[in-house]
Design an enzyme around this catalytic site. Structure first.
Site, PDB file in Angstrom:
ATOM      1  N   GLN A  64       0.842  -1.203   0.000  1.00 34.49           N
ATOM      2  CA  GLN A  64       0.000   0.000   0.000  1.00 34.49           C
ATOM      3  C   GLN A  64       0.875   1.251   0.000  1.00 34.49           C
ATOM      4  O   GLN A  64       1.939   1.266   0.611  1.00 34.49           O
ATOM      5  CB  GLN A  64      -0.906   0.003   1.234  1.00 34.49           C
ATOM      6  CG  GLN A  64      -1.883   1.175   1.269  1.00 34.49           C
ATOM      7  CD  GLN A  64      -2.682   1.228   2.558  1.00 34.49           C
ATOM      8  OE1 GLN A  64      -2.259   1.861   3.523  1.00 34.49           O
ATOM      9  NE2 GLN A  64      -3.813   0.543   2.595  1.00 34.49           N
ATOM     10  N   CYS A  94      -6.549   7.364   5.021  1.00 35.63           N
ATOM     11  CA  CYS A  94      -5.879   7.825   6.238  1.00 35.63           C
ATOM     12  C   CYS A  94      -6.519   9.121   6.727  1.00 35.63           C
ATOM     13  O   CYS A  94      -6.622  10.097   5.974  1.00 35.63           O
ATOM     14  CB  CYS A  94      -4.389   8.035   5.992  1.00 35.63           C
ATOM     15  SG  CYS A  94      -3.501   8.575   7.488  1.00 35.63           S
ATOM     16  N   LYS A 132      -8.229   1.780  -1.086  1.00 38.95           N
ATOM     17  CA  LYS A 132      -8.832   1.769   0.241  1.00 38.95           C
ATOM     18  C   LYS A 132      -9.216   3.202   0.582  1.00 38.95           C
ATOM     19  O   LYS A 132      -8.369   4.096   0.525  1.00 38.95           O
ATOM     20  CB  LYS A 132      -7.861   1.202   1.282  1.00 38.95           C
ATOM     21  CG  LYS A 132      -8.448   1.049   2.671  1.00 38.95           C
ATOM     22  CD  LYS A 132      -7.442   0.350   3.593  1.00 38.95           C
ATOM     23  CE  LYS A 132      -8.033   0.112   4.976  1.00 38.95           C
ATOM     24  NZ  LYS A 132      -8.193   1.346   5.761  1.00 38.95           N
ATOM     25  N   HIS A 161     -13.988   2.025   4.212  1.00 38.74           N
ATOM     26  CA  HIS A 161     -14.176   2.166   5.656  1.00 38.74           C
ATOM     27  C   HIS A 161     -15.262   3.229   5.817  1.00 38.74           C
ATOM     28  O   HIS A 161     -15.001   4.417   5.592  1.00 38.74           O
ATOM     29  CB  HIS A 161     -12.872   2.611   6.314  1.00 38.74           C
ATOM     30  CG  HIS A 161     -12.964   2.767   7.795  1.00 38.74           C
ATOM     31  ND1 HIS A 161     -11.975   2.350   8.648  1.00 38.74           N
ATOM     32  CD2 HIS A 161     -13.931   3.291   8.595  1.00 38.74           C
ATOM     33  CE1 HIS A 161     -12.327   2.607   9.905  1.00 38.74           C
ATOM     34  NE2 HIS A 161     -13.512   3.192   9.878  1.00 38.74           N
ATOM     35  N   GLY A 217      -8.760  -5.312  11.094  1.00 40.81           N
ATOM     36  CA  GLY A 217      -7.502  -4.896  11.690  1.00 40.81           C
ATOM     37  C   GLY A 217      -7.415  -5.289  13.144  1.00 40.81           C
ATOM     38  O   GLY A 217      -6.927  -6.367  13.496  1.00 40.81           O
ATOM     39  N   ARG A 218      -7.930  -4.430  14.015  1.00 43.07           N
ATOM     40  CA  ARG A 218      -7.828  -4.673  15.455  1.00 43.07           C
ATOM     41  C   ARG A 218      -8.506  -5.959  15.895  1.00 43.07           C
ATOM     42  O   ARG A 218      -8.084  -6.585  16.866  1.00 43.07           O
ATOM     43  CB  ARG A 218      -8.395  -3.469  16.208  1.00 43.07           C
ATOM     44  CG  ARG A 218      -7.510  -2.242  16.090  1.00 43.07           C
ATOM     45  CD  ARG A 218      -8.163  -0.971  16.605  1.00 43.07           C
ATOM     46  NE  ARG A 218      -7.243   0.163  16.491  1.00 43.07           N
ATOM     47  CZ  ARG A 218      -7.062   0.865  15.370  1.00 43.07           C
ATOM     48  NH1 ARG A 218      -7.759   0.546  14.285  1.00 43.07           N
ATOM     49  NH2 ARG A 218      -6.203   1.869  15.329  1.00 43.07           N
TER      50      ARG A 218
END
Length: 314
Positions: A64, A94, A132, A161, A217-218
């Protein structure tokens, strides 16, 4: 259902990914934390380690990058394709102000014409492209203009997202708005955000039955066996899982100490790992507190020994 590991800066680096795949597995596709081009035109050595040499040769690693210009896009397409990668991911998600203020990450989303220009003049098709992104920077409707631009390009996949950049990670991912986008857009759209348990996934899957890619992710960092649970794979016993955790930890620690030196440098790298790793153990808070308080490798190793004396969570 494809399950990918979301890139988390400082956590899901090449050391983590290799150890996870070797000792546990279950993830179908890995994404590197984003690479950036320095003002000097060079890439940091730490970023090169993510992709050079081509460590994960099973074609499941997607590099990425972060960029807001034609030149940056061209550089990374040439760089990644030259290393042998078949796919790259452009980060338009981001949310951090120091990134968005430069019209990069989600800071580029209010400017669909700029995105169009970068794709028209920067993307040559040497390598497959996925993107993304968030819903927008200031308003979730920003994504509609961006998707209208993207539909005219050969983009392999878009991963959304469903928050705006200004939210950072506050509030909830907007599944309803994601559903509207998914139903009205012809390209493959993956979902990223707020999937931390099997219940989260099952709720998401019930609402979005046509979904074929979830990026987590988490959730994976807190439960290494979450991908297996989602796929309906039988989870090993607590004893076997504890041995796998130990093997993975030893692999990570050994790799870091092979190229880092001195207590300070090593501890700066390994202690943050426990922010999520400790969640696999009973007495999680006590485990993490001991790690955080350790000021030397000797004290740190004592805290690690204490951690592995605990039972793993069921």
């Amino acid at each position: 259902m494809k399950i990918s590991l979301a890139p988390l800066q400082g956590y899901t680096d090449w050391v983590f990914r290799q150890a996870y795949e070797k000792c546990i597995g279950g993830v179908d596709e890995f994404y590197t934390p984003f690479l950036v081009l320095q003002n000097s035109g060079e890439i940091r050595t730490s970023h090169k380690r993510e992709v050079e040499p081509f460590l994960e040769r099973n074609n499941r690693l997607v590099p990425q990058f972060l960029g807001g210009s034609v030149e940056e896009f061209q550089f990374f397409e040439t760089y990644f394709s030259g290393l042998g990668y078949e796919k790259m991911n452009w980060n338009l998600g981001c949310p951090f102000p120091m990134v968005t203020g430069k019209k990069k990450g989600s800071g580029l989303l209010p400017y669909p014409e700029k995105i169009k220009d970068i794709l028209e003049r920067g993307y040559s098709g040497k390598i497959d492209l996925s993107i993304k992104m968030r819903l927008g920077l200031e308003d979730k409707s920003e994504i509609l203009s961006v998707l209208d631009v993207m539909k005219n390009f050969n983009i392999d996949e878009i991963i959304v997202h469903p928050r705006i950049g200004r939210q950072m990670y506050k509030g909830s991912a907007d599944r309803d708005y994601f559903q509207q986008i998914q139903e009205g857009f012809s390209k493959i759209i993956g979902f990223n955000g707020d999937v931390e348990t099997l219940d989260d996934f099952e709720s998401l899957n019930a609402q979005l039955p046509n979904l074929n890619h979830v990026m987590i992710g988490r959730g994976v960092l807190k439960d290494y066996w979450l991908p297996a649970k989602i796929k309906g794979i039988e989870i090993p016993s607590a004893d076997i899982r504890k041995k796998a955790l130990r093997k993975m930890y030893d692999e990570i620690f050994s790799t870091y100490t092979s190229f880092l030196s001195g207590d300070t440098q090593i501890l700066q790298k390994v202690k943050p790992f426990w922010e999520y790793f400790s969640s696999h153990f009973e007495n999680e808070r006590k485990v993490y507190k001991g790690i955080k308080k350790s000021g030397s490798l000797k004290k740190y190793n004592e805290a690690v020994s204490f951690a592995f004396q605990q039972n793993v969570k069921e």
